[in-house]
Motif scaffolding. Structure first.
Motif, PDB file in Angstrom:
ATOM      1  N   CYS A  95      95.232  43.987-100.972  1.00  0.00           N
ATOM      2  CA  CYS A  95      94.037  43.174-101.147  1.00  0.00           C
ATOM      3  C   CYS A  95      93.494  42.824 -99.770  1.00  0.00           C
ATOM      4  O   CYS A  95      94.216  42.840 -98.772  1.00  0.00           O
ATOM      5  CB  CYS A  95      94.305  41.930-101.984  1.00  0.00           C
ATOM      6  N   ALA A  96      92.212  42.535 -99.742  1.00  0.00           N
ATOM      7  CA  ALA A  96      91.526  42.255 -98.490  1.00  0.00           C
ATOM      8  C   ALA A  96      90.410  41.253 -98.752  1.00  0.00           C
ATOM      9  O   ALA A  96      89.928  41.133 -99.880  1.00  0.00           O
ATOM     10  CB  ALA A  96      90.971  43.538 -97.881  1.00  0.00           C
ATOM     11  N   ALA A  97      89.997  40.565 -97.692  1.00  0.00           N
ATOM     12  CA  ALA A  97      88.972  39.535 -97.852  1.00  0.00           C
ATOM     13  C   ALA A  97      88.124  39.418 -96.594  1.00  0.00           C
ATOM     14  O   ALA A  97      88.569  39.742 -95.497  1.00  0.00           O
ATOM     15  CB  ALA A  97      89.629  38.187 -98.164  1.00  0.00           C
ATOM     16  N   HIS A  98      86.894  38.949 -96.784  1.00  0.00           N
ATOM     17  CA  HIS A  98      86.039  38.603 -95.647  1.00  0.00           C
ATOM     18  C   HIS A  98      84.972  37.636 -96.090  1.00  0.00           C
ATOM     19  O   HIS A  98      84.771  37.431 -97.294  1.00  0.00           O
ATOM     20  CB  HIS A  98      85.428  39.857 -95.002  1.00  0.00           C
ATOM     21  N   ASN A  99      84.269  37.051 -95.120  1.00  0.00           N
ATOM     22  CA  ASN A  99      83.225  36.066 -95.406  1.00  0.00           C
ATOM     23  C   ASN A  99      81.832  36.556 -95.070  1.00  0.00           C
ATOM     24  O   ASN A  99      80.902  35.760 -94.997  1.00  0.00           O
ATOM     25  CB  ASN A  99      83.496  34.768 -94.637  1.00  0.00           C
ATOM     26  N   ASN A 100      81.682  37.849 -94.872  1.00  0.00           N
ATOM     27  CA  ASN A 100      80.353  38.379 -94.571  1.00  0.00           C
ATOM     28  C   ASN A 100      79.484  38.381 -95.821  1.00  0.00           C
ATOM     29  O   ASN A 100      79.968  38.330 -96.940  1.00  0.00           O
ATOM     30  CB  ASN A 100      80.485  39.812 -94.033  1.00  0.00           C
ATOM     31  N   ALA A 101      78.200  38.476 -95.608  1.00  0.00           N
ATOM     32  CA  ALA A 101      77.255  38.422 -96.725  1.00  0.00           C
ATOM     33  C   ALA A 101      77.326  39.674 -97.584  1.00  0.00           C
ATOM     34  O   ALA A 101      77.120  39.627 -98.794  1.00  0.00           O
ATOM     35  CB  ALA A 101      75.840  38.224 -96.201  1.00  0.00           C
ATOM     36  N   VAL A 102      77.606  40.796 -96.958  1.00  0.00           N
ATOM     37  CA  VAL A 102      77.624  42.064 -97.683  1.00  0.00           C
ATOM     38  C   VAL A 102      79.004  42.292 -98.267  1.00  0.00           C
ATOM     39  O   VAL A 102      80.010  42.248 -97.555  1.00  0.00           O
ATOM     40  CB  VAL A 102      77.246  43.228 -96.746  1.00  0.00           C
ATOM     41  N   CYS A 103      79.059  42.559 -99.562  1.00  0.00           N
ATOM     42  CA  CYS A 103      80.329  42.824-100.230  1.00  0.00           C
ATOM     43  C   CYS A 103      80.300  44.249-100.771  1.00  0.00           C
ATOM     44  O   CYS A 103      79.611  44.532-101.762  1.00  0.00           O
ATOM     45  CB  CYS A 103      80.572  41.821-101.355  1.00  0.00           C
ATOM     46  N   GLN A 104      81.022  45.123-100.097  1.00  0.00           N
ATOM     47  CA  GLN A 104      81.102  46.533-100.486  1.00  0.00           C
ATOM     48  C   GLN A 104      82.508  47.021-100.219  1.00  0.00           C
ATOM     49  O   GLN A 104      83.286  46.363 -99.531  1.00  0.00           O
ATOM     50  CB  GLN A 104      80.116  47.373 -99.653  1.00  0.00           C
ATOM     51  N   LEU A 105      82.820  48.192-100.740  1.00  0.00           N
ATOM     52  CA  LEU A 105      84.140  48.770-100.537  1.00  0.00           C
ATOM     53  C   LEU A 105      84.186  49.542 -99.218  1.00  0.00           C
ATOM     54  O   LEU A 105      84.486  50.729 -99.172  1.00  0.00           O
ATOM     55  CB  LEU A 105      84.511  49.666-101.709  1.00  0.00           C
ATOM     56  N   ARG A 106      83.874  48.830 -98.143  1.00  0.00           N
ATOM     57  CA  ARG A 106      83.931  49.388 -96.796  1.00  0.00           C
ATOM     58  C   ARG A 106      85.032  48.692 -96.031  1.00  0.00           C
ATOM     59  O   ARG A 106      84.979  47.487 -95.812  1.00  0.00           O
ATOM     60  CB  ARG A 106      82.600  49.202 -96.079  1.00  0.00           C
ATOM     61  N   GLN A 107      86.030  49.443 -95.609  1.00  0.00           N
ATOM     62  CA  GLN A 107      87.184  48.837 -94.963  1.00  0.00           C
ATOM     63  C   GLN A 107      86.812  48.091 -93.687  1.00  0.00           C
ATOM     64  O   GLN A 107      87.431  47.073 -93.361  1.00  0.00           O
ATOM     65  CB  GLN A 107      88.228  49.911 -94.645  1.00  0.00           C
ATOM     66  N   ASP A 108      85.792  48.569 -92.992  1.00  0.00           N
ATOM     67  CA  ASP A 108      85.435  47.950 -91.717  1.00  0.00           C
ATOM     68  C   ASP A 108      84.866  46.550 -91.881  1.00  0.00           C
ATOM     69  O   ASP A 108      84.792  45.782 -90.923  1.00  0.00           O
ATOM     70  CB  ASP A 108      84.448  48.834 -90.955  1.00  0.00           C
ATOM     71  N   LEU A 109      84.483  46.168 -93.101  1.00  0.00           N
ATOM     72  CA  LEU A 109      83.944  44.834 -93.338  1.00  0.00           C
ATOM     73  C   LEU A 109      85.044  43.780 -93.460  1.00  0.00           C
ATOM     74  O   LEU A 109      84.798  42.592 -93.280  1.00  0.00           O
ATOM     75  CB  LEU A 109      83.106  44.821 -94.619  1.00  0.00           C
ATOM     76  N   PHE A 110      86.264  44.226 -93.747  1.00  0.00           N
ATOM     77  CA  PHE A 110      87.335  43.294 -94.100  1.00  0.00           C
ATOM     78  C   PHE A 110      88.214  42.971 -92.898  1.00  0.00           C
ATOM     79  O   PHE A 110      88.716  43.873 -92.228  1.00  0.00           O
ATOM     80  CB  PHE A 110      88.180  43.880 -95.238  1.00  0.00           C
ATOM     81  N   ASN A 111      88.402  41.675 -92.637  1.00  0.00           N
ATOM     82  CA  ASN A 111      89.208  41.269 -91.504  1.00  0.00           C
ATOM     83  C   ASN A 111      90.574  40.714 -91.897  1.00  0.00           C
ATOM     84  O   ASN A 111      91.464  40.579 -91.051  1.00  0.00           O
ATOM     85  CB  ASN A 111      88.455  40.213 -90.667  1.00  0.00           C
ATOM     86  N   ASP A 112      90.751  40.362 -93.155  1.00  0.00           N
ATOM     87  CA  ASP A 112      92.043  39.857 -93.605  1.00  0.00           C
ATOM     88  C   ASP A 112      92.634  40.825 -94.632  1.00  0.00           C
ATOM     89  O   ASP A 112      91.959  41.181 -95.606  1.00  0.00           O
ATOM     90  CB  ASP A 112      91.899  38.469 -94.231  1.00  0.00           C
ATOM     91  N   TRP A 113      93.890  41.196 -94.415  1.00  0.00           N
ATOM     92  CA  TRP A 113      94.572  42.153 -95.282  1.00  0.00           C
ATOM     93  C   TRP A 113      95.951  41.635 -95.667  1.00  0.00           C
ATOM     94  O   TRP A 113      96.624  40.974 -94.857  1.00  0.00           O
ATOM     95  CB  TRP A 113      94.740  43.501 -94.571  1.00  0.00           C
ATOM     96  N   GLY A 114      96.377  41.956 -96.888  1.00  0.00           N
ATOM     97  CA  GLY A 114      97.746  41.681 -97.289  1.00  0.00           C
ATOM     98  C   GLY A 114      98.676  42.778 -96.805  1.00  0.00           C
ATOM     99  O   GLY A 114      98.246  43.771 -96.219  1.00  0.00           O
ATOM    100  N   GLN A 115      99.951  42.597 -97.074  1.00  0.00           N
ATOM    101  CA  GLN A 115     100.959  43.550 -96.591  1.00  0.00           C
ATOM    102  C   GLN A 115     101.121  44.734 -97.545  1.00  0.00           C
ATOM    103  O   GLN A 115     101.734  45.737 -97.186  1.00  0.00           O
ATOM    104  CB  GLN A 115     102.314  42.860 -96.410  1.00  0.00           C
ATOM    105  N   GLY A 116     100.581  44.616 -98.760  1.00  0.00           N
ATOM    106  CA  GLY A 116     100.645  45.711 -99.716  1.00  0.00           C
ATOM    107  C   GLY A 116     101.776  45.566-100.706  1.00  0.00           C
ATOM    108  O   GLY A 116     102.803  44.944-100.425  1.00  0.00           O
ATOM    109  N   THR A 117     101.577  46.146-101.884  1.00  0.00           N
ATOM    110  CA  THR A 117     102.609  46.178-102.908  1.00  0.00           C
ATOM    111  C   THR A 117     102.638  47.589-103.497  1.00  0.00           C
ATOM    112  O   THR A 117     101.597  48.190-103.755  1.00  0.00           O
ATOM    113  CB  THR A 117     102.349  45.114-103.993  1.00  0.00           C
ATOM    114  N   GLN A 118     103.836  48.118-103.684  1.00  0.00           N
ATOM    115  CA  GLN A 118     104.000  49.498-104.130  1.00  0.00           C
ATOM    116  C   GLN A 118     103.841  49.599-105.641  1.00  0.00           C
ATOM    117  O   GLN A 118     104.442  48.828-106.397  1.00  0.00           O
ATOM    118  CB  GLN A 118     105.376  50.023-103.736  1.00  0.00           C
TER     119      GLN A 118
END
Length: 123
Positions: A95-118
């Protein structure tokens, strides 16, 4: 900066279901945009679904109709309900999160990431 922790991954047979959770903690929980991504072995990370704080959603074509994103702002948690799982869904889910106005499935927009779950789907 938010900390994101995913849970709910595991092994499931093809055709089965799993529900992933992503709980946010930290300074504030005001992320406009939260999303799920995944990375399968030997493949690039791909965006799956996003949801804004007011409930707007978007899905990748590959999972549309099988996966559903939701969020509970009171619990500071993002969810991904995955149904009719296929072998090709085997991956690490982030999962990932950001506070920018644009919400799209672009990885470069996201600054916070979880560690992942398999998630592993077996035949």
């Amino acid at each position: 900066q938010e900390q994101l922790v995913e849970s709910g991954g595991g092994s499931v047979q093809a055709g089965g279901s799993l529900k992933l959770s992503c709980t946010a903690s930290g300074y504030t929980y005001r992320s406009n945009c939260m999303a799920w991504f995944r990375q399968a072995p030997g493949k690039e990370r791909e965006g799956l679904a996003y949801m804004t704080d007011v409930g707007s959603t978007g899905y990748a074509h590959s999972i549309r109709g099988r996966f559903t994103i939701s969020r509970d702002n009171a619990k500071k948690t993002l969810y991904l309900q995955m149904n009719s799982l296929e072998l090709e869904d085997t991956a690490i889910y982030y999962c990932a999160a950001h506070n920018n106005a644009v919400c799209q499935l672009r990885q470069d927009l996201f600054n916070d990431w979880g560690q992942g779950t398999q998630v592993t789907v077996a035949s």
